[in-house]
Scaffold this motif. Structure first.
Motif, PDB file in Angstrom:
ATOM      1  N   TRP A 266      34.953  -7.971 -53.374  1.00  0.00           N
ATOM      2  CA  TRP A 266      35.738  -7.911 -54.466  1.00  0.00           C
ATOM      3  C   TRP A 266      35.182  -8.447 -55.747  1.00  0.00           C
ATOM      4  O   TRP A 266      35.474  -9.836 -55.843  1.00  0.00           O
ATOM      5  CB  TRP A 266      37.143  -8.782 -54.057  1.00  0.00           C
ATOM      6  N   ASP A 294      35.900  -2.261 -55.029  1.00  0.00           N
ATOM      7  CA  ASP A 294      37.380  -2.797 -55.053  1.00  0.00           C
ATOM      8  C   ASP A 294      38.103  -2.685 -56.304  1.00  0.00           C
ATOM      9  O   ASP A 294      37.513  -1.865 -57.141  1.00  0.00           O
ATOM     10  CB  ASP A 294      37.186  -4.260 -54.895  1.00  0.00           C
ATOM     11  N   ILE A 295      39.073  -2.967 -56.578  1.00  0.00           N
ATOM     12  CA  ILE A 295      40.060  -2.647 -57.607  1.00  0.00           C
ATOM     13  C   ILE A 295      39.372  -2.590 -59.061  1.00  0.00           C
ATOM     14  O   ILE A 295      39.970  -1.931 -59.779  1.00  0.00           O
ATOM     15  CB  ILE A 295      41.435  -3.478 -57.642  1.00  0.00           C
ATOM     16  N   ILE A 331      38.633   1.922 -53.242  1.00  0.00           N
ATOM     17  CA  ILE A 331      39.958   1.233 -52.865  1.00  0.00           C
ATOM     18  C   ILE A 331      41.204   1.959 -53.528  1.00  0.00           C
ATOM     19  O   ILE A 331      40.684   2.301 -54.622  1.00  0.00           O
ATOM     20  CB  ILE A 331      40.045  -0.126 -53.198  1.00  0.00           C
ATOM     21  N   TRP A 368      48.768  -5.755 -58.646  1.00  0.00           N
ATOM     22  CA  TRP A 368      47.374  -5.628 -59.536  1.00  0.00           C
ATOM     23  C   TRP A 368      47.650  -4.830 -60.931  1.00  0.00           C
ATOM     24  O   TRP A 368      47.284  -5.625 -61.905  1.00  0.00           O
ATOM     25  CB  TRP A 368      46.251  -5.244 -58.938  1.00  0.00           C
ATOM     26  N   TRP A 403      39.757   3.539 -48.935  1.00  0.00           N
ATOM     27  CA  TRP A 403      40.258   2.207 -48.446  1.00  0.00           C
ATOM     28  C   TRP A 403      41.665   1.879 -48.931  1.00  0.00           C
ATOM     29  O   TRP A 403      41.696   1.890 -50.103  1.00  0.00           O
ATOM     30  CB  TRP A 403      38.942   1.203 -48.843  1.00  0.00           C
ATOM     31  N   ASP A 405      44.766  -0.287 -49.409  1.00  0.00           N
ATOM     32  CA  ASP A 405      45.035  -1.856 -49.280  1.00  0.00           C
ATOM     33  C   ASP A 405      46.580  -2.082 -49.715  1.00  0.00           C
ATOM     34  O   ASP A 405      47.105  -1.092 -50.188  1.00  0.00           O
ATOM     35  CB  ASP A 405      44.143  -2.729 -50.103  1.00  0.00           C
ATOM     36  N   MET A 406      47.083  -3.189 -49.613  1.00  0.00           N
ATOM     37  CA  MET A 406      48.659  -3.535 -50.105  1.00  0.00           C
ATOM     38  C   MET A 406      49.452  -2.622 -49.582  1.00  0.00           C
ATOM     39  O   MET A 406      50.547  -2.678 -50.130  1.00  0.00           O
ATOM     40  CB  MET A 406      48.365  -3.247 -51.754  1.00  0.00           C
ATOM     41  N   ARG A 467      44.876  -1.550 -44.228  1.00  0.00           N
ATOM     42  CA  ARG A 467      45.415  -2.618 -43.850  1.00  0.00           C
ATOM     43  C   ARG A 467      46.557  -2.751 -42.947  1.00  0.00           C
ATOM     44  O   ARG A 467      46.583  -3.607 -42.058  1.00  0.00           O
ATOM     45  CB  ARG A 467      45.350  -3.735 -45.169  1.00  0.00           C
ATOM     46  N   TRP A 480      40.875  -3.004 -40.930  1.00  0.00           N
ATOM     47  CA  TRP A 480      40.316  -4.116 -41.106  1.00  0.00           C
ATOM     48  C   TRP A 480      41.592  -5.023 -40.705  1.00  0.00           C
ATOM     49  O   TRP A 480      42.594  -4.711 -41.012  1.00  0.00           O
ATOM     50  CB  TRP A 480      39.338  -4.273 -41.949  1.00  0.00           C
ATOM     51  N   ASP A 483      42.852 -10.253 -44.905  1.00  0.00           N
ATOM     52  CA  ASP A 483      42.268 -11.659 -45.522  1.00  0.00           C
ATOM     53  C   ASP A 483      42.107 -12.938 -44.442  1.00  0.00           C
ATOM     54  O   ASP A 483      42.925 -13.733 -44.649  1.00  0.00           O
ATOM     55  CB  ASP A 483      43.238 -12.063 -46.750  1.00  0.00           C
ATOM     56  N   PHE A 516      36.870 -13.717 -45.761  1.00  0.00           N
ATOM     57  CA  PHE A 516      37.216 -13.245 -47.001  1.00  0.00           C
ATOM     58  C   PHE A 516      37.471 -14.269 -48.068  1.00  0.00           C
ATOM     59  O   PHE A 516      36.992 -14.467 -49.084  1.00  0.00           O
ATOM     60  CB  PHE A 516      38.652 -12.296 -47.016  1.00  0.00           C
ATOM     61  N   HIS A 541      32.634  -8.550 -46.170  1.00  0.00           N
ATOM     62  CA  HIS A 541      33.611  -8.350 -47.301  1.00  0.00           C
ATOM     63  C   HIS A 541      33.924  -9.823 -47.484  1.00  0.00           C
ATOM     64  O   HIS A 541      34.082 -10.349 -46.927  1.00  0.00           O
ATOM     65  CB  HIS A 541      34.884  -7.651 -46.896  1.00  0.00           C
TER      66      HIS A 541
HETATM   67  O1  MIG Z   1      45.609  -9.092 -53.454  1.00  0.00           O
HETATM   68  O2  MIG Z   1      41.821  -5.481 -53.786  1.00  0.00           O
HETATM   69  O3  MIG Z   1      42.947  -7.498 -48.119  1.00  0.00           O
HETATM   70  O4  MIG Z   1      40.358  -6.976 -49.011  1.00  0.00           O
HETATM   71  O5  MIG Z   1      39.552  -7.101 -51.568  1.00  0.00           O
HETATM   72  C1  MIG Z   1      44.434  -9.072 -53.127  1.00  0.00           C
HETATM   73  C2  MIG Z   1      41.339  -7.242 -53.634  1.00  0.00           C
HETATM   74  C3  MIG Z   1      44.166  -7.445 -52.819  1.00  0.00           C
HETATM   75  C4  MIG Z   1      43.408  -7.737 -50.645  1.00  0.00           C
HETATM   76  C5  MIG Z   1      42.639  -7.136 -49.411  1.00  0.00           C
HETATM   77  C6  MIG Z   1      41.202  -7.407 -49.800  1.00  0.00           C
HETATM   78  C7  MIG Z   1      40.652  -6.887 -51.192  1.00  0.00           C
HETATM   79  C8  MIG Z   1      41.575  -7.599 -52.257  1.00  0.00           C
HETATM   80  N1  MIG Z   1      43.317  -7.339 -51.888  1.00  0.00           N
END
Ligand code: MIG
Length: 801
Positions: A266, A294-295, A331, A368, A403, A405-406, A467, A480, A483, A516, A541
């Motif tokens: 990240w 990543d983001i 992501i 985010w 990917w 996430d969240m 996730r 996966w 965190d 992480f 990661h």
């Molecule tokens: O609030 O995208 O579990 O793998 O790198 C953190 C940023 C958000 C959580 C993920 C993590 C990722 C990160 N995300």
């Protein structure tokens, strides 16, 4: 969290006595005098669905978890009745249903009790939300053990624990913390070597108590919905899991590169950084197949956009990376930024695709991008739209995987870290609140993502990682474990979680290698990569705010250890791919905890560290600093130490040496382990030869398989695969290796190199398909017992003088 039994009993309602019975083919209905109906559905001789209604009223039958393609059908179904009970008999079990209280007892064919109601079904009416809090309690005989339940970071054997399923973003979670990201309401019970499983298919918040509240009782309950569970009889634990996985679905084969090594952080940006990292992998000759964005690749965290300052020409970059063998994975989060100039937002607003609160306003939450709305992935129309959004990123830019996430869903700065309960969901036409949709939200997002990636990657195969997940998510996605933290304890947790996910039908899982949060020492990283290459999903990661986590940041020694293990993973790709095929085809868990490997050996019931990778490679991580080795349990049977070639007898604990560059590894005798040459990425080299490492055993004990195909695409579904089955027979002065071949795929290589390990004699003569061959013609290397033979032999005789 301890609930007082008496208090809990207050307000509980119990079924009365049975007043009527009816049968409609595979469905049996038992109605009680107070309006409870128990409906049994006989899916298979060993798979029975139990469903309870109150007020004689079932809900509309709908489940996201159940796969439509699972096997159905039974060979026998008999219903009898005596004074006390109805007795339903299938080819595998008999089910007794008491006429006085509808209690269920399940027997095997030898009249052993496999599973028995304690209070059985009972419920409480929910005044706050309507409907019932539905509960089930079962007797727990002494010595019964419990396994399963997804990602719980606690001892593999759940006896004595109470756990809960409510998908939660749990940054830097700890040992025993519960709940985490996933909800898999499936457990396996085992008593006197007989295993059964229970899948409580209810997406509300569910609880499972394994002799925690009452010593002789296990129970499970949900805050809403129906008491609706599937019972699977074993008696073999692996059968329980394959039956569960058959019911909730199996994945398609991933592209082979997805089983390679992945590098993530990240975040990697801008483009020059991504190139620097990927080039360094090639320079150091550490194999790697995937690089993650990543983001920060997005424009202000808006999904499906690119930050053009960091990535001015994504299509060019992605194709340049691909030329070097790197597949780009990006992501995608569920939160959509509230922004009238953002096309995804506008489309969703115009089409009414965002989740709403009970009284109508949109569900607004901070993630985010800042203030966001969230697509309702439980709406099929929304999923279809979402899938279409991948056209550009996959179809045009050439990204190879996504990917998610969240997707618990996670919301920042609010109590509960997620949506409030009143949020409304479509739930495929079964409109409901977030209480019911919460645990399935992430899976439906991953499903929509999978549909999209698959559509635009076609004719190649899609790759998705998520996730959050509920039972059945394995049909669409890998996962996966979220965190974790760079600590030794987390290495232990990662090992448990990967095993537990395998037992829970979701084999394609791995941890953030190295941790992480926080920064690992080189030693911890080395020990983690040694374990990580034996997890089906293998990715480093890190959060990136505690320093770098590429292998070279730890110095030369760690680079060497990393290279050695990642190379080993690449050599083992045909073995790993065959394991995956067995998982995809038959639902066989890719990792086998010792109890799963040998449930009849009571020594295995409480083991956590050792596991079998596939069917024949025993792995046991080193989980503490400064270790020169460790004590471990080697399961029954005979094994070879992979590193030394030493032959060891299992069935006891022993000390195994393991300096920093060694993880204890043992190969089952009689195994034939296939290997490819080391490649820097899948497809780098033409596979000129398949290597087979054959471990001598006396007698005929092992069949080893090698599944191969084009490693991507769908031709395999039309029979274009190659499945080789080898059986090894060892005698005192002779070895016979037989090969049986299936499928129409022609492998690239023409020959196989066979290395015989542990041979008790000197080779004198070799026959291939009954013809004696000259030892030169097969390039016999007498020092190492290596021969090179035509790939399609059917029988090989290796004879001593
Ligand atoms: O609030 O995208 O579990 O793998 O790198 C953190 C940023 C958000 C959580 C993920 C993590 C990722 C990160 N995300």
């Amino acid at each position: 969290m301890i609930i007082n039994t008496e208090l809990e009993q207050k307000g509980n309602l119990f079924p009365g006595k049975i007043i009527s019975f009816s049968q409609n083919v595979d469905k049996l209905n038992f109605t009680t005098d107070n309006g409870v109906i128990l409906q049994l559905t006989i899916l298979r001789g060993s798979v029975i669905r139990f469903r309870y209604a109150t007020d004689t009223n079932f809900e509309k039958d709908f489940s996201y978890a159940i796969s439509e393609t699972g096997a159905r059908g039974y060979s026998m179904l008999k219903v009898e009745e005596n004074e006390k009970a109805y007795i339903i008999t299938t080819s595998k079990i008999s089910i007794h249903i008491s006429k006085v209280n509808i209690h269920v007892t399940i027997y095997d064919k030898d009249d052993n009790v496999v599973c028995k109601d304690d209070w059985g079904f009972h419920w409480e009416q929910s005044h706050q939300y309507g409907g019932n809090i539905v509960k089930m309690s079962k007797s727990a005989p002494q010595g019964e053990c419990y396994y399963g339940l997804g990602d719980k970071p606690m001892h593999l054997n759940l006896k004595g624990k109470r756990v809960e399923n409510w998908a939660t973003d749990q940054y830097a979670f700890g040992k025993d913390q519960d709940p985490l990201y996933k909800s898999v309401p499936f457990y396996i019970g085992m008593h006197e070597e007989r295993a059964y499983g229970i899948f409580f298919d209810n997406t509300f918040k569910t609880f499972f108590d394994f002799c925690h509240e009452r010593r002789n009782v296990t129970s499970f309950w949900a805050q809403g919905g129906e008491m609706n569970y599937y019972f699977f009889y074993g008696p073999d634990m692996q059968e329980v899991i394959t039956r569960y996985t058959d019911l909730t679905g199996k994945p398609e084969l991933p592209p082979l590169w997805a089983l390679g090594y992945h590098q993530c952080k990240w975040s990697y940006y801008p483009e020059s950084k991504v190139k620097e990292i990927t080039n360094k992998f090639r320079e150091l000759q550490i194999p790697c197949d995937a690089i993650y964005l990543d983001i920060d690749y997005m424009e202000g965290f808006r999904c499906f956009t690119w930050n053009k300052e960091y990535f001015p020409d994504p299509k060019r970059m992605v194709s340049e990376l691909l030329e070097k063998g790197f597949k780009t994975i990006v992501i995608i989060d569920p939160g959509i930024k509230i922004d009238n100039d953002y096309f995804v937002y506008k489309e969703a607003i115009n089409n009414d695709y965002f989740c709403k609160r009970a009284d109508g306003p949109y569900m607004r939450g901070k993630v985010w991008p800042g203030e966001c709305f969230f697509p309702d992935f439980t709406n099929p129309e929304v999923r279809e739209w979402w899938a279409g959004l991948f056209k550009e990123i996959i179809g045009e830019v050439g990204v190879k995987g996504v990917w998610n996430d969240m997707n618990e869903p996670a919301v920042m700065e609010v109590p509960g870290k997620t949506f409030p309960n009143d949020v409304r969901h479509d739930y495929d036409g079964n409109h409901c609140s977030h209480r019911k949709a919460h645990n399935i939200y992430g899976t439906q997002m991953a499903r929509a993502t999978y549909e999209g990636v698959k559509r635009f990657a076609y004719p190649k195969r899609p790759f998705i990682i998520t996730r959050s997940a509920y039972s059945g998510a394995q049909r669409y996605t890998s996962s996966w474990t979220g965190d974790n933290v760079a600590t030794w304890e987390h290495l232990w947790i990662a090992n448990i979680q990967a095993q537990r996910m395998s037992m829970s039908g979701m084999s394609f899982t791995g941890s953030d290698i190295g941790g992480f949060a926080e920064h690992p020492t080189g030693e911890l990283y080395a020990r983690w990569i040694q374990l990580g290459v034996f997890h089906p999903f293998c990715r480093t990661h890190s959060s990136g705010d505690h320093g770098n986590q590429e292998p070279w940041t730890f110095g030369e020694e760690i680079v060497e250890v990393t290279r050695k293990y990642v190379q080993l993973r690449y050599q083992l790709l045909p073995y790993l791919y065959t394991m995956f095929w067995e998982y995809a085809e038959f639902g066989i868990p890719m990792l086998k905890s010792l109890v799963l490997f040998d449930q009849k050996d009571p020594q295995t019931h409480y083991r956590t560290d050792e596991f079998v990778f596939g069917n024949q490679i025993l792995v046991c991580p080193i989980q503490e600093p400064n270790a020169k080795g460790r004590r471990m349990y080697i399961p029954r049977g005979n094994w070879y130490n992979y590193w030394t070639g030493n032959y060891v007898k299992g069935g006891m604990e022993q000390w195994v040496d393991a300096d920093l560059d060694t993880i204890p590894l043992f190969i089952k005798e009689g195994a034939i382990i296939p290997k490819y040459p080391i490649q820097q990425y899948v497809g780098e080299k033409k596979i000129e030869e398949l290597k087979l490492e054959a471990y001598y055993c006396l007698g005929n004990k092992e069949v080893s398989k090698v599944y191969e195909d084009a490693h991507d695409g769908y031709d395999y579904a039309k029979g274009r695969f190659s499945l080789r089955s080898f059986s090894f027979t060892g005698k005192e002065n002779e070895i016979i290796i037989q090969q049986h071949k299936d499928g129409s795929y022609i492998t690239e290589y023409e020959t196989m190199q066979i290395k015989l390990i542990g041979l008790p004699f000197k080779i004198h003569e070799i026959e291939i398909d009954n013809v004696v061959v000259s030892l030169e013609s097969i390039k016999f290397d007498s020092e190492n017992n290596i021969i090179i033979v035509p790939k399609d032999f059917t029988e090989l005789h290796i004879v001593s003088a």
